[in-house]
Structure formats: C-alpha cells, structure tokens
Write an enzyme that holds these catalytic residues in place. Sequence first.
Site, PDB file in Angstrom:
ATOM      1  N   ASP A 160       0.845  -1.201   0.000  1.00  0.00           N
ATOM      2  CA  ASP A 160       0.000   0.000   0.000  1.00  0.00           C
ATOM      3  C   ASP A 160       0.880   1.250   0.000  1.00  0.00           C
ATOM      4  O   ASP A 160       0.603   2.235  -0.694  1.00  0.00           O
ATOM      5  CB  ASP A 160      -0.908  -0.011   1.239  1.00  0.00           C
ATOM      6  CG  ASP A 160      -1.611  -1.346   1.390  1.00  0.00           C
ATOM      7  OD1 ASP A 160      -2.464  -1.660   0.550  1.00  0.00           O
ATOM      8  OD2 ASP A 160      -1.267  -2.101   2.326  1.00  0.00           O
ATOM      9  N   HIS A 188      -4.757  -3.415   6.382  1.00  0.00           N
ATOM     10  CA  HIS A 188      -4.540  -3.665   4.948  1.00  0.00           C
ATOM     11  C   HIS A 188      -5.892  -4.060   4.349  1.00  0.00           C
ATOM     12  O   HIS A 188      -6.200  -5.228   4.156  1.00  0.00           O
ATOM     13  CB  HIS A 188      -3.504  -4.769   4.717  1.00  0.00           C
ATOM     14  CG  HIS A 188      -3.437  -5.176   3.266  1.00  0.00           C
ATOM     15  ND1 HIS A 188      -2.959  -4.336   2.284  1.00  0.00           N
ATOM     16  CD2 HIS A 188      -3.827  -6.307   2.627  1.00  0.00           C
ATOM     17  CE1 HIS A 188      -3.055  -4.933   1.107  1.00  0.00           C
ATOM     18  NE2 HIS A 188      -3.579  -6.133   1.293  1.00  0.00           N
TER      19      HIS A 188
HETATM   20  P1  NAD Z   1      -2.432 -18.311  -4.166  1.00  0.00           P
HETATM   21  O1  NAD Z   1      -3.793 -18.868  -3.975  1.00  0.00           O
HETATM   22  O2  NAD Z   1      -1.822 -18.255  -5.524  1.00  0.00           O
HETATM   23  O3  NAD Z   1      -1.415 -19.122  -3.256  1.00  0.00           O
HETATM   24  C1  NAD Z   1      -1.670 -19.409  -1.921  1.00  0.00           C
HETATM   25  C2  NAD Z   1      -0.931 -20.691  -1.601  1.00  0.00           C
HETATM   26  O4  NAD Z   1      -1.049 -20.940  -0.208  1.00  0.00           O
HETATM   27  C3  NAD Z   1      -1.489 -21.918  -2.327  1.00  0.00           C
HETATM   28  O5  NAD Z   1      -0.434 -22.573  -3.044  1.00  0.00           O
HETATM   29  C4  NAD Z   1      -2.041 -22.778  -1.193  1.00  0.00           C
HETATM   30  O6  NAD Z   1      -1.877 -24.172  -1.451  1.00  0.00           O
HETATM   31  C5  NAD Z   1      -1.157 -22.318  -0.040  1.00  0.00           C
HETATM   32  N1  NAD Z   1      -1.703 -22.606   1.291  1.00  0.00           N
HETATM   33  C6  NAD Z   1      -2.996 -22.590   1.696  1.00  0.00           C
HETATM   34  N2  NAD Z   1      -3.075 -22.963   2.982  1.00  0.00           N
HETATM   35  C7  NAD Z   1      -1.829 -23.211   3.404  1.00  0.00           C
HETATM   36  C8  NAD Z   1      -1.274 -23.638   4.623  1.00  0.00           C
HETATM   37  N3  NAD Z   1      -2.052 -23.919   5.675  1.00  0.00           N
HETATM   38  N4  NAD Z   1       0.062 -23.798   4.710  1.00  0.00           N
HETATM   39  C9  NAD Z   1       0.844 -23.541   3.644  1.00  0.00           C
HETATM   40  N5  NAD Z   1       0.381 -23.143   2.445  1.00  0.00           N
HETATM   41  C10 NAD Z   1      -0.947 -22.971   2.332  1.00  0.00           C
HETATM   42  O7  NAD Z   1      -2.462 -16.879  -3.481  1.00  0.00           O
HETATM   43  P2  NAD Z   1      -1.419 -15.680  -3.668  1.00  0.00           P
HETATM   44  O8  NAD Z   1      -1.841 -14.848  -4.825  1.00  0.00           O
HETATM   45  O9  NAD Z   1      -0.036 -16.203  -3.619  1.00  0.00           O
HETATM   46  O10 NAD Z   1      -1.770 -14.811  -2.367  1.00  0.00           O
HETATM   47  C11 NAD Z   1      -1.494 -15.308  -1.089  1.00  0.00           C
HETATM   48  C12 NAD Z   1      -2.158 -14.440  -0.025  1.00  0.00           C
HETATM   49  O11 NAD Z   1      -1.589 -13.143  -0.030  1.00  0.00           O
HETATM   50  C13 NAD Z   1      -3.656 -14.233  -0.216  1.00  0.00           C
HETATM   51  O12 NAD Z   1      -4.275 -14.281   1.069  1.00  0.00           O
HETATM   52  C14 NAD Z   1      -3.751 -12.818  -0.755  1.00  0.00           C
HETATM   53  O13 NAD Z   1      -4.996 -12.232  -0.477  1.00  0.00           O
HETATM   54  C15 NAD Z   1      -2.636 -12.164   0.028  1.00  0.00           C
HETATM   55  N6  NAD Z   1      -2.131 -10.884  -0.489  1.00  0.00           N
HETATM   56  C16 NAD Z   1      -1.764  -9.953   0.447  1.00  0.00           C
HETATM   57  C17 NAD Z   1      -1.239  -8.753   0.023  1.00  0.00           C
HETATM   58  C18 NAD Z   1      -0.808  -7.697   1.040  1.00  0.00           C
HETATM   59  O14 NAD Z   1      -0.444  -6.591   0.609  1.00  0.00           O
HETATM   60  N7  NAD Z   1      -0.802  -7.950   2.335  1.00  0.00           N
HETATM   61  C19 NAD Z   1      -1.103  -8.484  -1.333  1.00  0.00           C
HETATM   62  C20 NAD Z   1      -1.470  -9.464  -2.254  1.00  0.00           C
HETATM   63  C21 NAD Z   1      -2.000 -10.677  -1.827  1.00  0.00           C
HETATM   64  C1  LMR Z   2      -3.796  -6.543  -2.559  1.00  0.00           C
HETATM   65  O1  LMR Z   2      -3.746  -5.527  -1.843  1.00  0.00           O
HETATM   66  O2  LMR Z   2      -3.381  -6.558  -3.728  1.00  0.00           O
HETATM   67  C2  LMR Z   2      -4.409  -7.824  -2.013  1.00  0.00           C
HETATM   68  O3  LMR Z   2      -4.433  -7.782  -0.609  1.00  0.00           O
HETATM   69  C3  LMR Z   2      -5.772  -8.029  -2.568  1.00  0.00           C
HETATM   70  C4  LMR Z   2      -6.371  -9.347  -2.154  1.00  0.00           C
HETATM   71  O4  LMR Z   2      -7.529  -9.322  -1.686  1.00  0.00           O
HETATM   72  O5  LMR Z   2      -5.697 -10.399  -2.312  1.00  0.00           O
END
Ligand code: NAD
Ligand code: LMR
Length: 329
Positions: A160, A188
């Site tokens: 962010d 977030h």
């Molecule tokens: P994704 O679905 O591509 O990958 C998530 C992975 O986590 C999968 O491979 C799944 O098998 C694994 N997983 C699920 N439960 C698990 C566990 N108990 N132990 C280990 N692995 C496990 O998702 P992504 O695009 O890589 O995003 C991951 C997370 O990050 C999501 O929650 C998304 O919303 C979040 N995110 C946060 C931000 C931020 O700024 N904070 C930004 C983008 C995404």
């Molecule tokens: C982001 O800020 O890009 C993610 O947290 C959005 C989401 O819900 O995975």
Amino acid sequence: MTRTPVNVTVTGAAGQIGYALLFRIASGHLLGPDTPVRLRLLEIPQAVNAAEGTAMELDDCAFPLLSGIDITDDAKTAFDGVNIALLVGARPRSKGMERGDLLSANGGIFKPQGEAINAGAAEDVRVLVVGNPANTNALIAQQHAPDVPAERFTAMTRLDHNRALAQLSKKLGVSLGDIKKLTIWGNHSATQYPDLFHAEVNGTSAAAAVGDQEWLEGTFIPTVAKRGAAIIEARGLSSAASAANAAIDHVYSWVNGTPEGDWTSAAVVSDGSYGVPEGLISSFPVVASGGRYEIVQGLEIDEFSRGRIDASVAELVEERDAVKALGLI
Ligand code: NAD
Ligand code: LMR
C-alpha cells in the site's frame, strides 16, 4: 561463502506470490548480496508437488547464495530454526463465504503456524504475514507464540505504501526518491488511510504541493485503498509480483534499516501510540534500526486524519473481537 545461511521459511510457496518471491530471496534481494539463505517451503499436501517443481527451477538458476531447499507440509518442520518467516499462504474468500467463515478458516492456518514458530523458531525470528486478512492473521499467530517477543510479528502494508508513492509521484511529476515520510495507517483493507499530511516532497509538505483536497479525498485515497481490488478486476488474480516485491522491501528495511530522514509503513503491534489500542497489529509510520521496527512518535494528527485512522482501527478491533468470539485467540 563463509557465513552461516539464514533460514527463510515461505508458506504458500507454490502460490503466485510464492513464485514471484522465491527467486528474489534466493538471488539475494531479501537480505543482501553477502547473506546465504536456506529456503524452507511450506505447502498443503496437494500443492507439495508444485512446490517441488519450483524448487527444481530454483536449482536450475544456480544461485550462489542459495544453500539448500527443504519442502514440507508440516508446520513444525517448516519453522524449526527459522530466522525469517514469510506467511503468505492463506485461505482466500470463496463465493458465499461469510466474514466469520473466512476468519475461522484462517485461524485454522495461523494458530498452528504461530504455535510452531513458538516451539521451534530461532531466537532472532522475524515474521511477516502477507496472507489476508493480514493484520488479523498476524495477530492470531502472535497470540499463539507467547515466548516470542510480540514485536517480531508484523503484517504487510508496504505494498500500500509503494502504491501511494507511485500515485503521488505521477500526480506531482516528481521522482519517487523526492518523496519522503508517507504513511499508511490502519488495516490492509479498503479502510486503510494513506496519509499525505506528514509526507514531504523535496522537503516541503506533500499535501500542500498537491494543493487539491478533492483529488486527495476523491482520487488518491480510494485509488490506493482499492488498488488490490482493481488489480483483481483487471488480472483476474490478486497482485503477485508487486506483493512479493513489497515483502522483500519490508524485510530488507527491517534487517538493514530505513534511510536517515525517511520512514516507511508496516503493520506492527501497537504500544497504544496514536490512540491505537495496545496489542492490535496496525499500520504505522515506522523507522528501522538495529534490526527493529519502531513507531515514529510525536506526529500531530489533525481532525481529518484522526477520523480516517479511527475508522480503520475500528475495523481491526471488530476483526479482533470476531476472532476472539470464535475462540481463535
Ligand atoms: P495463491 O492462492 O496463488 O497461493 C496461496 C498458496 O497458499 C497456495 O499454493 C495454497 O496451497 C497455499 N496454502 C494454503 N493454505 C496453506 C497452509 N495452511 N500452509 C501452507 N500453504 C498454504 O495466493 P497468492 O496470490 O499467492 O496470495 C497469497 C495471499 O496473499 C492471499 O491471502 C492474498 O490475499 C494475500 N495478499 C496480500 C497482500 C498484502 O499486501 N498484504 C497483497 C497481495 C496478496
Ligand atoms: C492486494 O492488496 O493486492 C491484495 O491484498 C488483494 C487481495 O484481496 O488479495
């Protein structure tokens, strides 16, 4: 290479953020060009094969700093001796899922991971939670790791922060390096508050340089706060490379420090500063030095900023109360 490798555990390693993150960790961007790393990849059993494929690719890069890769579906094994834990894997919201179901599903992930960190992590462990809802997932993990100093648990708002920097630099036609002291406050989520009132552009007030309250309220704040949703809409998937990049930035700053005369944003355990209830994991302006993040103190908060901060913090309080009611903390 004579230094002992740093153990870096990445959960959700086979996911899309994991794929963007692992190669940068292994090539030295997380901790710097002189620090070897040993990677531990934690996945659910169904995704271990995919993580093995990524590990094969990591091998094929022949990164000089990568001293080994372990893959497991067991949290205890994954966090044994961990120095840096990047908790990326989380349960996404699926169709028809209520907020309580989402918090409950994530509690099922972050509670055992907190316990495993408590049981086996290295003394200097630092934890960054990326998986959403990141602040509250971090709170759950932290609450189940009573032997680890609470300040070692953080959640990511650096993405962010970087988004806000990019929007402001475009608006003012200045380079990113000209902007200092920008802050993301709160959760977030779409309630977060990107604050320009303390930010500086070439040493003068960023809010004054913008000089346009309508843009600030009607464009800047919602663009930054809803950027995650806009990316999901455009890509059909949530942000991955930019999220991985922000995770790298967060840990790099934590370990190596923030530059003199500037600060960054991170969700850290509140000590009650700025009226944020003690113990909540909320985003603040932070500086890092000596391997610690500290909340920047003494900023004046005007009425506009107060209202925005309070709204986002109220959402964090609601999330905390919901996970409490579910028996997750
Ligand atoms: P994704 O679905 O591509 O990958 C998530 C992975 O986590 C999968 O491979 C799944 O098998 C694994 N997983 C699920 N439960 C698990 C566990 N108990 N132990 C280990 N692995 C496990 O998702 P992504 O695009 O890589 O995003 C991951 C997370 O990050 C999501 O929650 C998304 O919303 C979040 N995110 C946060 C931000 C931020 O700024 N904070 C930004 C983008 C995404
Ligand atoms: C982001 O800020 O890009 C993610 O947290 C959005 C989401 O819900 O995975």
